[in-house]
Design a protein around this motif. Structure first.
Motif: not given
Length: 299
Positions: A149-153
């Protein structure tokens, strides 16, 4: 004792700055911007040039890179270190060889806590502030789900993650981050661990550990640090006192330390450093549930 004020000698000042830069997490990751005065305006490439398919006889279109102007302002960082009076008998070179690691550690720890966590921060922004502003805070424990989720943001905003900021206490959590096909029952087929402990990398990107009690276990920052700048416009300065009363340091009775009474001396060293985040949405973080997010400008 014959050189109680002035600029730290060039050789020693360079060594102190090298110690600061090589130990500061933010300075290792951010891009250095040369500064010769307190404020600097510079341009950076926000969007690059593009190529186009061209038919026979067609006019080649002109690419339009987007250049933006940023203004970075340096702030003064200072430290006072009390030492025994015998230090006055040293040469200037000997003196700074002894206090060099103390000065450097004080500077890089304070700079990192301000620019990364927003603690006692004189700058308009910190990494934590930018992430909150971008809405890129992922709440929860460090896991494969929160990591992606962090990298997707960051990826969804058009950036690649090129580094992470963590702390050593997170390593057991980082080892639990795996990639693979997730079954309906939650199990992962052919899991691949993304954390390489021997090289301290996560999904191929370096992980730098911040040594600070202000950062809690379970926090993980990630982003593209090409969009962070810092600069150091001036040489380090110092002054030595034998008579000052240090209000920020107290004795066993809670009274301020008086240098004259205790036959001590104190060195006050200062440096100027600039910092800014160019793209708020180039960063994201994992924040343990139930904690306050953001740093804010203090001081």
């Amino acid at each position: 004792q014959d050189a109680k004020t002035g600029s730290i000698p060039k050789e020693q000042g360079t060594l102190i700055l090298k110690d600061v830069i090589s130990n500061s997490v933010m300075m290792q990751l951010a891009q250095y911007e040369e500064m010769t005065k307190q404020e600097k305006e510079f341009q950076y490439l926000a969007e690059g040039v593009g190529a186009y398919w061209v038919g026979e006889g067609e006019v080649i279109r002109t690419s339009k890179p987007q250049w933006l102007t940023a203004k970075m302002v340096a702030k003064k960082l200072g430290v006072i270190i009390p030492v025994s009076r015998e230090f006055l008998q040293y040469t200037v070179k000997q003196f700074f060889q002894e206090v060099r690691p103390l000065i450097a550690e004080a500077f890089y720890k304070k700079f990192d806590e301000a620019t990364i966590l927003g603690k006692d921060n004189p700058f308009p922004q910190s990494l934590a502030d930018s992430i909150v502003k971008a809405g890129h805070v992922v709440e929860g424990d460090i896991s494969g789900e929160t990591f992606f989720e962090l990298t997707d943001k960051v990826n969804d905003a058009g950036f690649d993650v090129n580094a992470f900021i963590s702390k050593k206490q997170n390593r057991s959590l980082l080892r639990g981050i795996v990639d693979g096909f997730k079954q309906q029952d939650g199990t992962i087929t052919d899991p691949v661990r993304l954390y390489d402990r021997s090289n301290n990398t996560l999904d191929g990107a370096p992980v730098l550990d911040l040594e600070s009690t202000e950062m809690q276990k379970g926090e993980l920052f990630g982003g593209n640090f090409n969009y962070v700048r810092y600069g150091i416009p001036y040489n380090l300065n110092y002054a030595i006192s034998e008579e000052a009363q240090l209000s920020s340091i107290v004795d066993e009775n809670g009274d301020p330390i008086n240098l004259f009474e205790r036959e001590l001396i104190a060195i006050r060293a200062t440096m100027d450093v600039g910092f800014m985040v160019l793209k708020d949405d180039a960063f994201a973080k994992i924040e343990p549930s139930g904690t306050d997010v953001g740093g804010g400008v203090e001081g």
